[in-house]
Design a protein around this motif. Sequence first.
Motif, PDB file in Angstrom:
ATOM      1  N   LEU A  32       0.822  -1.211   0.000  1.00 18.05           N
ATOM      2  CA  LEU A  32       0.000   0.000   0.000  1.00 18.05           C
ATOM      3  C   LEU A  32       0.857   1.262   0.000  1.00 18.05           C
ATOM      4  O   LEU A  32       0.496   2.264  -0.622  1.00 18.05           O
ATOM      5  CB  LEU A  32      -0.927  -0.001   1.223  1.00 18.05           C
ATOM      6  CG  LEU A  32      -2.076  -1.011   1.206  1.00 18.05           C
ATOM      7  CD1 LEU A  32      -2.896  -0.907   2.486  1.00 18.05           C
ATOM      8  CD2 LEU A  32      -2.972  -0.789  -0.005  1.00 18.05           C
ATOM      9  N   THR A  33       2.011   1.204   0.673  1.00 18.66           N
ATOM     10  CA  THR A  33       2.923   2.345   0.660  1.00 18.66           C
ATOM     11  C   THR A  33       3.442   2.600  -0.748  1.00 18.66           C
ATOM     12  O   THR A  33       3.562   3.752  -1.193  1.00 18.66           O
ATOM     13  CB  THR A  33       4.094   2.106   1.618  1.00 18.66           C
ATOM     14  OG1 THR A  33       3.598   1.908   2.945  1.00 18.66           O
ATOM     15  CG2 THR A  33       5.047   3.292   1.627  1.00 18.66           C
ATOM     16  N   GLY A  34       3.752   1.519  -1.464  1.00 17.68           N
ATOM     17  CA  GLY A  34       4.188   1.661  -2.852  1.00 17.68           C
ATOM     18  C   GLY A  34       3.133   2.312  -3.720  1.00 17.68           C
ATOM     19  O   GLY A  34       3.427   3.222  -4.514  1.00 17.68           O
ATOM     20  N   VAL A  35       1.883   1.874  -3.571  1.00 15.94           N
ATOM     21  CA  VAL A  35       0.787   2.464  -4.344  1.00 15.94           C
ATOM     22  C   VAL A  35       0.610   3.938  -3.990  1.00 15.94           C
ATOM     23  O   VAL A  35       0.423   4.793  -4.866  1.00 15.94           O
ATOM     24  CB  VAL A  35      -0.527   1.693  -4.097  1.00 15.94           C
ATOM     25  CG1 VAL A  35      -1.691   2.390  -4.791  1.00 15.94           C
ATOM     26  CG2 VAL A  35      -0.412   0.263  -4.594  1.00 15.94           C
ATOM     27  N   ALA A  36       0.680   4.244  -2.683  1.00 16.11           N
ATOM     28  CA  ALA A  36       0.509   5.626  -2.243  1.00 16.11           C
ATOM     29  C   ALA A  36       1.582   6.533  -2.834  1.00 16.11           C
ATOM     30  O   ALA A  36       1.304   7.668  -3.233  1.00 16.11           O
ATOM     31  CB  ALA A  36       0.545   5.698  -0.712  1.00 16.11           C
ATOM     32  N   MET A  71     -12.798  -3.655   0.054  1.00 18.03           N
ATOM     33  CA  MET A  71     -12.703  -2.200   0.179  1.00 18.03           C
ATOM     34  C   MET A  71     -11.261  -1.748  -0.025  1.00 18.03           C
ATOM     35  O   MET A  71     -10.987  -0.729  -0.670  1.00 18.03           O
ATOM     36  CB  MET A  71     -13.203  -1.765   1.558  1.00 18.03           C
ATOM     37  CG  MET A  71     -14.704  -1.895   1.750  1.00 18.03           C
ATOM     38  SD  MET A  71     -15.647  -0.710   0.728  1.00 18.03           S
ATOM     39  CE  MET A  71     -15.145   0.835   1.471  1.00 18.03           C
ATOM     40  N   LEU A  72     -10.341  -2.533   0.525  1.00 20.10           N
ATOM     41  CA  LEU A  72      -8.924  -2.207   0.393  1.00 20.10           C
ATOM     42  C   LEU A  72      -8.471  -2.264  -1.060  1.00 20.10           C
ATOM     43  O   LEU A  72      -7.748  -1.383  -1.551  1.00 20.10           O
ATOM     44  CB  LEU A  72      -8.101  -3.184   1.232  1.00 20.10           C
ATOM     45  CG  LEU A  72      -6.593  -2.923   1.336  1.00 20.10           C
ATOM     46  CD1 LEU A  72      -6.327  -1.609   2.034  1.00 20.10           C
ATOM     47  CD2 LEU A  72      -5.918  -4.062   2.086  1.00 20.10           C
ATOM     48  N   GLN A  73      -8.909  -3.301  -1.771  1.00 21.03           N
ATOM     49  CA  GLN A  73      -8.542  -3.427  -3.177  1.00 21.03           C
ATOM     50  C   GLN A  73      -9.126  -2.291  -4.018  1.00 21.03           C
ATOM     51  O   GLN A  73      -8.454  -1.744  -4.900  1.00 21.03           O
ATOM     52  CB  GLN A  73      -9.029  -4.773  -3.731  1.00 21.03           C
ATOM     53  CG  GLN A  73      -8.274  -5.964  -3.191  1.00 21.03           C
ATOM     54  CD  GLN A  73      -8.754  -7.266  -3.802  1.00 21.03           C
ATOM     55  OE1 GLN A  73      -8.041  -7.931  -4.536  1.00 21.03           O
ATOM     56  NE2 GLN A  73      -9.980  -7.645  -3.507  1.00 21.03           N
ATOM     57  N   GLY A  74     -10.387  -1.944  -3.719  1.00 22.32           N
ATOM     58  CA  GLY A  74     -11.036  -0.890  -4.496  1.00 22.32           C
ATOM     59  C   GLY A  74     -10.445   0.479  -4.240  1.00 22.32           C
ATOM     60  O   GLY A  74     -10.012   1.178  -5.167  1.00 22.32           O
ATOM     61  N   MET A  75     -10.396   0.879  -2.955  1.00 23.86           N
ATOM     62  CA  MET A  75      -9.956   2.221  -2.599  1.00 23.86           C
ATOM     63  C   MET A  75      -8.431   2.346  -2.567  1.00 23.86           C
ATOM     64  O   MET A  75      -7.892   3.428  -2.807  1.00 23.86           O
ATOM     65  CB  MET A  75     -10.530   2.618  -1.232  1.00 23.86           C
ATOM     66  CG  MET A  75     -12.047   2.594  -1.177  1.00 23.86           C
ATOM     67  SD  MET A  75     -12.817   3.675  -2.429  1.00 23.86           S
ATOM     68  CE  MET A  75     -12.203   5.274  -1.908  1.00 23.86           C
ATOM     69  N   GLY A  76      -7.747   1.246  -2.273  1.00 27.96           N
ATOM     70  CA  GLY A  76      -6.297   1.315  -2.115  1.00 27.96           C
ATOM     71  C   GLY A  76      -5.503   0.978  -3.351  1.00 27.96           C
ATOM     72  O   GLY A  76      -4.309   1.289  -3.428  1.00 27.96           O
ATOM     73  N   VAL A  77      -6.140   0.350  -4.349  1.00 29.02           N
ATOM     74  CA  VAL A  77      -5.408  -0.059  -5.547  1.00 29.02           C
ATOM     75  C   VAL A  77      -6.108   0.423  -6.820  1.00 29.02           C
ATOM     76  O   VAL A  77      -5.507   1.099  -7.658  1.00 29.02           O
ATOM     77  CB  VAL A  77      -5.225  -1.591  -5.597  1.00 29.02           C
ATOM     78  CG1 VAL A  77      -4.455  -1.983  -6.858  1.00 29.02           C
ATOM     79  CG2 VAL A  77      -4.499  -2.093  -4.356  1.00 29.02           C
ATOM     80  N   VAL A  78      -7.384   0.064  -6.985  1.00 27.95           N
ATOM     81  CA  VAL A  78      -8.095   0.362  -8.235  1.00 27.95           C
ATOM     82  C   VAL A  78      -8.266   1.865  -8.439  1.00 27.95           C
ATOM     83  O   VAL A  78      -7.989   2.393  -9.524  1.00 27.95           O
ATOM     84  CB  VAL A  78      -9.462  -0.350  -8.257  1.00 27.95           C
ATOM     85  CG1 VAL A  78     -10.238   0.041  -9.516  1.00 27.95           C
ATOM     86  CG2 VAL A  78      -9.284  -1.863  -8.204  1.00 27.95           C
ATOM     87  N   VAL A  79      -8.721   2.577  -7.406  1.00 26.51           N
ATOM     88  CA  VAL A  79      -8.924   4.027  -7.526  1.00 26.51           C
ATOM     89  C   VAL A  79      -7.614   4.759  -7.825  1.00 26.51           C
ATOM     90  O   VAL A  79      -7.565   5.597  -8.737  1.00 26.51           O
ATOM     91  CB  VAL A  79      -9.610   4.590  -6.262  1.00 26.51           C
ATOM     92  CG1 VAL A  79      -9.624   6.118  -6.295  1.00 26.51           C
ATOM     93  CG2 VAL A  79     -11.045   4.060  -6.153  1.00 26.51           C
ATOM     94  N   PRO A  80      -6.523   4.483  -7.091  1.00 25.67           N
ATOM     95  CA  PRO A  80      -5.250   5.127  -7.456  1.00 25.67           C
ATOM     96  C   PRO A  80      -4.799   4.800  -8.874  1.00 25.67           C
ATOM     97  O   PRO A  80      -4.254   5.670  -9.573  1.00 25.67           O
ATOM     98  CB  PRO A  80      -4.260   4.565  -6.423  1.00 25.67           C
ATOM     99  CG  PRO A  80      -5.105   4.233  -5.250  1.00 25.67           C
ATOM    100  CD  PRO A  80      -6.390   3.740  -5.824  1.00 25.67           C
TER     101      PRO A  80
END
Length: 324
Positions: A78-82, A145-154
């Motif tokens: 998640l840090t990498g995606v952020a 929720m994590l996959q949607g908001m933390g990966v797909v949206v970014p």
Amino acid sequence: MRPSEIAIPLGCLSLLIVVTNSCVCLLVYLHPKLRTYTNGFVVSLAVSDILTGALLLPLYIALPTHPVTGYIVCAILLTGVANVFLVTLDRYLAIKKPFNYYAVMRRYFFKFIVGSWIVPLFVSIIPLIWGSEDSILAQTIYMFMLQGMGVVVPYLFVCIAYYQIFQQARHIVKRLRRDSSLGSWRGKRDNKDKLKKNSNSTMASETKVAKMFALISISFLLSWTPVLYLTSIWYVYAITDKNTVEMLSPVWLLEFSLFTVALGSAVNPIVYSFFKPDFRGIIKKRFPNRTPSSTLKQDSTYVIDVAVVVKNLKNEKHGKETDL
């Protein structure tokens, strides 16, 4: 411990990731010229990739089933995606809001950096609230929720942002061509030569930005598609049909997902650092005899200079000829 045929190549990839991303951090540390807001986000991304190579992959090789491994892996990913999100946001603000860019960065730069680490860490430990066995339903909802908001949206934001950057690059190139033609029509030899030189130096920027957009999108997609697929399968069928889980998520796919994650961390320093003219210029100075000058020409590849964008927008606003 995973079989040696998997552990050895993953170990080599881990070493490559750590070395290349450490070089990015070292270059910024040694050269004050590289200490910009953009490169601050690049360094933060490099640190997250170093953790991928130095911690995430070794943990998965040595302790794939340990309870702590899941939390650490989640936090690092998640840090990498952020940080990819922040690097893209930085370039998006530079091209879409150039007049406000420096003001926004002066006010929010450190908050962005801290948030890109604190938020993923907090989100990754949320399952500790209900435990690993108390609520399968809560864990399933959390993961989706994590996959949607933390990966797909970014990812969608990255695609949209670079598409708009690509459109702006096309606009700048068209304006340069128009100015070049105007200078030629007026018969101003010096102005014509200058505009022609500037136009030639930026004529390829449209294609280059498009290539970078494609490379970033494909790299992100390849890195995360296997992870998202496997996570979805596990939480959809784990309760009702474990045989289906084993059939739809074979061991080789799990191992392949590790390589795709490693691929993303290996590509990031190339795309976000070594392709940038400021990094390339420093490398050329440090290794003048080893790097062909033809491959390190200073151009507009992959970087939007905020000062240049502001200058052109001001000139365009007042109806003046632009000079990039």
